[in-house]
Design a protein around this motif. Structure first.
Motif, PDB file in Angstrom:
ATOM      1  N   LYS A 194     -53.981 -30.424 -25.313  1.00 13.18           N
ATOM      2  CA  LYS A 194     -54.656 -31.717 -25.308  1.00 13.18           C
ATOM      3  C   LYS A 194     -56.107 -31.475 -25.711  1.00 13.18           C
ATOM      4  CE  LYS A 194     -51.877 -33.347 -21.533  1.00 13.18           C
ATOM      5  NZ  LYS A 194     -51.868 -33.572 -20.094  1.00 13.18           N
TER       6      LYS A 194
ATOM      7  N   ARG B   9     -52.201 -32.781 -28.953  1.00 11.48           N
ATOM      8  CA  ARG B   9     -52.324 -34.113 -28.382  1.00 11.48           C
ATOM      9  C   ARG B   9     -53.788 -34.502 -28.311  1.00 11.48           C
ATOM     10  NH1 ARG B   9     -47.921 -33.375 -23.767  1.00 11.48           N
ATOM     11  NH2 ARG B   9     -48.294 -31.193 -24.176  1.00 11.48           N
TER      12      ARG B   9
ATOM     13  N   GLY C 112     -60.682 -30.567 -16.747  1.00  9.93           N
ATOM     14  CA  GLY C 112     -59.363 -30.033 -17.047  1.00  9.93           C
ATOM     15  C   GLY C 112     -58.390 -31.062 -17.604  1.00  9.93           C
TER      16      GLY C 112
ATOM     17  N   ARG D 109     -64.968 -25.326 -23.592  1.00  9.21           N
ATOM     18  CA  ARG D 109     -64.560 -24.821 -24.908  1.00  9.21           C
ATOM     19  C   ARG D 109     -64.897 -25.852 -25.979  1.00  9.21           C
ATOM     20  NH1 ARG D 109     -60.039 -24.265 -22.025  1.00  9.21           N
ATOM     21  NH2 ARG D 109     -59.613 -22.198 -21.191  1.00  9.21           N
TER      22      ARG D 109
ATOM     23  N   THR E 209     -41.853 -28.668 -26.888  1.00 11.80           N
ATOM     24  CA  THR E 209     -43.128 -27.974 -27.023  1.00 11.80           C
ATOM     25  C   THR E 209     -42.955 -26.490 -26.756  1.00 11.80           C
ATOM     26  OG1 THR E 209     -44.011 -29.937 -25.999  1.00 11.80           O
ATOM     27  CG2 THR E 209     -45.541 -28.129 -26.370  1.00 11.80           C
ATOM     28  N   GLN E 210     -43.544 -25.700 -27.630  1.00  9.66           N
ATOM     29  CA  GLN E 210     -43.509 -24.251 -27.420  1.00  9.66           C
ATOM     30  C   GLN E 210     -44.377 -23.889 -26.222  1.00  9.66           C
ATOM     31  OE1 GLN E 210     -42.004 -21.444 -29.215  1.00  9.66           O
ATOM     32  NE2 GLN E 210     -42.770 -20.595 -27.298  1.00  9.66           N
ATOM     33  N   GLY E 211     -43.831 -23.113 -25.298  1.00  5.62           N
ATOM     34  CA  GLY E 211     -44.611 -22.678 -24.144  1.00  5.62           C
ATOM     35  C   GLY E 211     -45.480 -21.487 -24.498  1.00  5.62           C
TER      36      GLY E 211
ATOM     37  N   GLU F 189     -36.290 -21.219 -17.058  1.00  3.95           N
ATOM     38  CA  GLU F 189     -37.710 -21.545 -17.193  1.00  3.95           C
ATOM     39  C   GLU F 189     -38.645 -20.341 -17.167  1.00  3.95           C
ATOM     40  OE1 GLU F 189     -38.343 -24.543 -14.267  1.00  3.95           O
ATOM     41  OE2 GLU F 189     -36.958 -25.883 -15.292  1.00  3.95           O
TER      42      GLU F 189
ATOM     43  N   LYS G 252     -39.315 -22.829 -25.375  1.00 11.01           N
ATOM     44  CA  LYS G 252     -39.810 -24.168 -25.696  1.00 11.01           C
ATOM     45  C   LYS G 252     -39.424 -25.067 -24.546  1.00 11.01           C
ATOM     46  CE  LYS G 252     -40.156 -24.201 -30.600  1.00 11.01           C
ATOM     47  NZ  LYS G 252     -40.147 -25.154 -31.702  1.00 11.01           N
ATOM     48  N   ILE G 253     -40.282 -26.023 -24.261  1.00 11.10           N
ATOM     49  CA  ILE G 253     -40.044 -26.860 -23.086  1.00 11.10           C
ATOM     50  C   ILE G 253     -39.892 -28.309 -23.504  1.00 11.10           C
ATOM     51  CG2 ILE G 253     -40.889 -27.405 -20.774  1.00 11.10           C
ATOM     52  CD1 ILE G 253     -42.979 -25.020 -21.548  1.00 11.10           C
ATOM     53  N   GLU G 254     -38.833 -28.938 -23.045  1.00  8.28           N
ATOM     54  CA  GLU G 254     -38.668 -30.375 -23.242  1.00  8.28           C
ATOM     55  C   GLU G 254     -39.563 -31.038 -22.219  1.00  8.28           C
ATOM     56  OE1 GLU G 254     -37.044 -32.015 -25.395  1.00  8.28           O
ATOM     57  OE2 GLU G 254     -35.715 -30.484 -26.242  1.00  8.28           O
ATOM     58  N   ASP G 255     -40.626 -31.677 -22.694  1.00 13.68           N
ATOM     59  CA  ASP G 255     -41.483 -32.269 -21.685  1.00 13.68           C
ATOM     60  C   ASP G 255     -41.926 -33.644 -22.127  1.00 13.68           C
ATOM     61  OD1 ASP G 255     -44.847 -31.595 -22.434  1.00 13.68           O
ATOM     62  OD2 ASP G 255     -43.144 -31.478 -23.781  1.00 13.68           O
TER      63      ASP G 255
ATOM     64  N   ASP H 290     -44.768 -35.166 -20.360  1.00  5.78           N
ATOM     65  CA  ASP H 290     -46.211 -35.017 -20.219  1.00  5.78           C
ATOM     66  C   ASP H 290     -46.520 -33.936 -19.207  1.00  5.78           C
ATOM     67  OD1 ASP H 290     -48.294 -37.547 -21.112  1.00  5.78           O
ATOM     68  OD2 ASP H 290     -49.011 -35.681 -20.241  1.00  5.78           O
ATOM     69  N   MET H 291     -47.198 -32.908 -19.667  1.00  4.61           N
ATOM     70  CA  MET H 291     -47.558 -31.847 -18.744  1.00  4.61           C
ATOM     71  C   MET H 291     -48.954 -32.126 -18.216  1.00  4.61           C
ATOM     72  SD  MET H 291     -46.067 -28.535 -20.655  1.00  4.61           S
ATOM     73  CE  MET H 291     -46.797 -28.933 -22.225  1.00  4.61           C
ATOM     74  N   GLU H 292     -49.046 -32.929 -17.195  1.00  2.11           N
ATOM     75  CA  GLU H 292     -50.363 -33.269 -16.631  1.00  2.11           C
ATOM     76  C   GLU H 292     -51.030 -32.024 -16.087  1.00  2.11           C
ATOM     77  OE1 GLU H 292     -52.674 -35.424 -16.852  1.00  2.11           O
ATOM     78  OE2 GLU H 292     -51.186 -36.643 -17.897  1.00  2.11           O
ATOM     79  N   GLY H 293     -52.289 -31.886 -16.409  1.00  2.97           N
ATOM     80  CA  GLY H 293     -53.055 -30.788 -15.816  1.00  2.97           C
ATOM     81  C   GLY H 293     -52.676 -29.418 -16.362  1.00  2.97           C
ATOM     82  N   GLU H 294     -51.760 -29.409 -17.319  1.00  2.00           N
ATOM     83  CA  GLU H 294     -51.316 -28.124 -17.860  1.00  2.00           C
ATOM     84  C   GLU H 294     -52.461 -27.440 -18.597  1.00  2.00           C
ATOM     85  OE1 GLU H 294     -49.326 -25.297 -20.458  1.00  2.00           O
ATOM     86  OE2 GLU H 294     -50.130 -27.152 -21.251  1.00  2.00           O
ATOM     87  N   ASP H 295     -53.367 -28.257 -19.083  1.00  2.00           N
ATOM     88  CA  ASP H 295     -54.446 -27.704 -19.888  1.00  2.00           C
ATOM     89  C   ASP H 295     -55.648 -27.272 -19.063  1.00  2.00           C
ATOM     90  OD1 ASP H 295     -53.723 -30.016 -22.517  1.00  2.00           O
ATOM     91  OD2 ASP H 295     -53.168 -27.933 -22.296  1.00  2.00           O
ATOM     92  N   GLU H 296     -55.468 -27.298 -17.780  1.00  3.52           N
ATOM     93  CA  GLU H 296     -56.535 -26.907 -16.857  1.00  3.52           C
ATOM     94  C   GLU H 296     -57.244 -25.637 -17.310  1.00  3.52           C
ATOM     95  OE1 GLU H 296     -58.480 -28.160 -13.676  1.00  3.52           O
ATOM     96  OE2 GLU H 296     -56.407 -28.847 -13.782  1.00  3.52           O
ATOM     97  N   ALA H 297     -58.567 -25.693 -17.286  1.00  4.99           N
ATOM     98  CA  ALA H 297     -59.337 -24.507 -17.679  1.00  4.99           C
ATOM     99  C   ALA H 297     -59.111 -23.403 -16.660  1.00  4.99           C
ATOM    100  CB  ALA H 297     -60.826 -24.859 -17.729  1.00  4.99           C
ATOM    101  N   PRO H 298     -58.983 -22.169 -17.106  1.00  3.11           N
ATOM    102  CA  PRO H 298     -58.725 -21.088 -16.150  1.00  3.11           C
ATOM    103  C   PRO H 298     -59.953 -20.772 -15.308  1.00  3.11           C
ATOM    104  CG  PRO H 298     -58.969 -20.220 -18.369  1.00  3.11           C
ATOM    105  CD  PRO H 298     -58.999 -21.712 -18.495  1.00  3.11           C
TER     106      PRO H 298
END
Lengths: 398, 267
Positions: A30, A81, A171, A190, A338-340, B232, B254-257, B259-267
């Motif tokens: 995203k 996204r 985030g 970033r 989506t590719q993990g 998984e 590959k994941i059927e998703d 919406d991955m909420e919060g997946e992009d969280e900064a480390p």
């Protein structure tokens, strides 16, 4: 306009924070896109020849839509996204800067007239670039287009890059796509450059990591903000005679801009009058943004194909085939899984710095310091050399 | 000081040829236990983990653990110059910035040495947890390579599903669909043709075919390949290197998703 000379300063002193990567590697991410800045770029770049822009039969400009539509399609196709953030009301602090830009534009308008009369093609090219202005209509049309494409749009209360930065900090998004370096000053973890560049430019994407930048510069975020203000930002003038390199040196030595000003000899380096650096710092620290938790949930929907055709083909004379094909590609990309990434299964990556390299760099730093002590003009960055090429033209804003 | 003498020198070339298209530069870590390499491709979708045990070498000496960064393409160029039966000896000094490869022909009538410059690379490491896999499939390496190649001509993603009936590879594309099913076969005359499926729970995962196809470049290393899968989690594709160690590939599914909420969280 961003921060003067920051890219080069980071390249020379903290090149570890800049990573060049491939466009395709952002799949599934995203990303907050600074829309207002990109619309301006599109108006300058897409289909412009001299003072002639891409238009419909009736003469309405469509460069921004052309750029927005195809570049956004490219992002969506790659599985990204994007969420587009538009500028709101410019902050009071930016008034001086905006007035200056207005003045320059008026000058350019006059210059363009003169150039047209004399038929000087080169001058027409030069001035017409400067007369370009993003209007409310441009923005509204882009918003309409993006909504039809199923892409979320957010109106920032004030500066778009500040809003983007706050979303990235929280985030909500992975990073911010912009060419404006002041996004880092606003605290975006970033910053992603050249993401919206055309595929024909074959430009690698550049990612700036704020955390690494601060660590390598040895500054805190508030010191970094002071450094950016000294380099020259949109909200306060800069001290004549002090560029980015000196600014870094003084901030490192004195710890804050306030102390730097106290220490400087006002007869040699008079600060501009007025110099609202405290206000600017406050704005960078706590800009006027919609708090991330109050934003609507970000949703990416399927494109409204008929709506797109009605708008782009019906009103804006786009080629129907191309619009339909692009919409098809967006739909196809959306239906794919989506590719993990391995990190999301195995936990974060630890970067192990090569021991040799660390030692060599420390040696280079010491050498630079020693050279300086001797009174030589060696600059701290000179020993290592910058690895980052200068950004291309057309990165300005408004 | 590092010295390592390997009688089957061609093994090194096969390992490097198998991984050089996924990763361009990597650190090879050497310690008293042997050689190891861990590296990811730039998109962080796949990971290579290689280990060669010290006792597999005819002679092995490593006084101090060291990390040798090199361009794998250049390493492959050097190793290509070795004859297929040559004995390979690696030498490096503790603080040197080169590594020397010496190739000796079996009849000892030809000796060549190549010095390769080392690079300083920051390596990215992932901690790979020990996993109890739901399904482990050991099949002839050539068969795996063929399946990947065949399916790649039809589609770009593959669903691998392991059930009690066997392991099914499915893909679909613009031209149509394709299915390949591999069944347990422990009665084949030759051991190389056997397929062993160890199934605790049925599992199905989706992967990008181009990575799996790239892993098949390791086929010359071993007769068999082992695919280990758990729901998984990334698949592990392992090639044993003849009593010497292993070459493992990990690939994120590959994941059927929605919406991955919060997946992009900064480390």
């Amino acid at each position: 306009m961003g921060i003067h000379g920051l890219t080069k300063l980071l390249g020379d002193n903290a090149h570890e924070c800049i990573k060049e990567t491939k466009f395709e590697n952002y799949f599934g991410r995203k990303i907050a896109v600074d829309a207002s800045m990109h619309i301006y770029q599109f108006l300058i770049v897409v289909g412009r020849q001299g003072d002639q822009l891409l238009t419909t039969e009736t003469g309405e400009v469509t460069s921004h839509l052309q750029g927005m539509f195809y570049r956004t399609t490219r992002l969506l196709e790659a599985g990204m996204r994007p969420v587009y953030v538009f500028d709101g009301k410019p902050p009071e602090l930016k008034r001086a800067q905006l007035d200056q830009r207005l003045g320059r534009r008026e000058e350019a308008d006059k210059g363009l007239e003169a150039a047209k009369e004399s038929g000087d093609a080169e001058a027409i090219e030069r001035y017409s670039k400067r007369t370009i202005k993003v209007t409310k209509t441009h923005n509204d049309e882009c918003k309409r287009l993006l909504r039809l494409m199923g892409v979320p749009v957010i109106d920032a209360p004030s500066e778009a890059e500040a809003q983007c930065a706050s979303m990235a900090k929280a985030g909500l998004v992975y990073g911010v796509a912009t060419e404006d370096m002041d996004c880092l000053t606003f605290g975006a973890p970033r910053l992603i450059r050249h993401l919206m560049a055309p595929s024909s430019a074959a430009q690698p994407v550049q990612e700036f990591n704020l955390e690494t930048a601060l660590a390598r510069l040895g500054l805190s975020q508030s010191q970094f903000i002071d450094l950016c203000i000294m380099c020259g930002c949109d909200y306060a003038g800069s001290i004549r005679g002090i560029g980015p390199v000196r600014a870094l040196e003084y901030i490192r030595k004195h710890g804050s801009l306030e102390k730097v000003i106290e220490a400087l000899d006002p007869s040699k380096y008079p600060p501009p009058d007025p110099y609202p650096y405290k206000e600017a710092a406050a704005f960078f620290t706590e800009p006027d943004v919609t708090p991330p938790e109050q934003l609507p949930t970000l949703k990416w929907a399927a494109p409204d194909v008929d709506g797109l055709v009605a708008f782009l083909v019906g009103e804006k004379n786009f080629n129907e085939d191309r619009v339909r094909k692009a919409a098809e590609r967006i739909t196809a990309a959306k239906s794919k899984a989506t590719q993990g990434r391995l990190e999301s299964f195995f936990g974060p990556v630890t970067v192990v710095q090569n021991a040799n390299k660390a030692a060599k760099e420390a040696a280079a730093r010491d050498a630079a310091k020693a050279a300086k002590k001797k009174g030589a003009a060696a600059k701290p960055g000179a020993a290592k050399g910058g690895i980052v090429k200068k950004a291309p033209i057309g990165k300005g804003k408004k | 000081m590092l010295e390592a003498r390997l009688v089957q020198g061609s093994m090194l070339r096969k390992v490097v040829d198998a991984v050089k298209d996924l990763v361009s530069d990597a650190n090879i870590d050497v310690s008293s236990s042997g050689f190891s390499l861990q590296a990811m491709d730039t998109s962080h979708v796949s990971l290579i983990a290689m280990h060669l045990r010290a006792d597999a070498f005819e002679h092995f000496r490593c006084d101090r653990p060291m990390s040798m960064g090199m361009s794998l393409a250049n390493l492959a160029k050097v190793l290509k110059c070795a004859g297929s039966d040559d004995i390979v000896t690696l030498k490096a000094n503790d603080d040197g910035d080169t590594v020397t490869f010496m190739f000796e022909s079996p009849k000892e009538d030809r000796v060549s040495d190549f010095e390769l410059k080392l690079m300083d690379i920051d390596s990215e490491h992932l901690g790979i947890p020990d996993t109890d896999y739901c399904a482990t499939v050991t099949m002839p390496a050539g068969e795996y390579a063929r399946i990947c190649k065949d399916l790649s001509s039809i589609g770009d993603t593959v669903v691998i599903s392991a059930t009690k009936d066997g392991v099914k590879f499915t893909t679909s594309g613009d031209v149509g669909t394709a299915n390949v099913t591999v069944r347990q076969n422990t009665t084949a005359d030759k051991k190389e043709d056997q397929t062993i499926i160890d199934l605790k729970e049925p599992v199905a995962l989706t992967f990008a075919l181009r990575y799996l196809t790239s892993f098949a470049k390791a086929t010359p290393l071993a007769t068999h390949v082992t695919l280990s899968m758990t729901r998984e989690l990334p698949v592990m594709v392992e090639y044993a290197i003849q009593d010497m160690g292993h070459l493992r590939f990990y690939l994120a599914p590959k994941i059927e998703d929605e919406d991955m909420e919060g997946e992009d969280e900064a480390p």
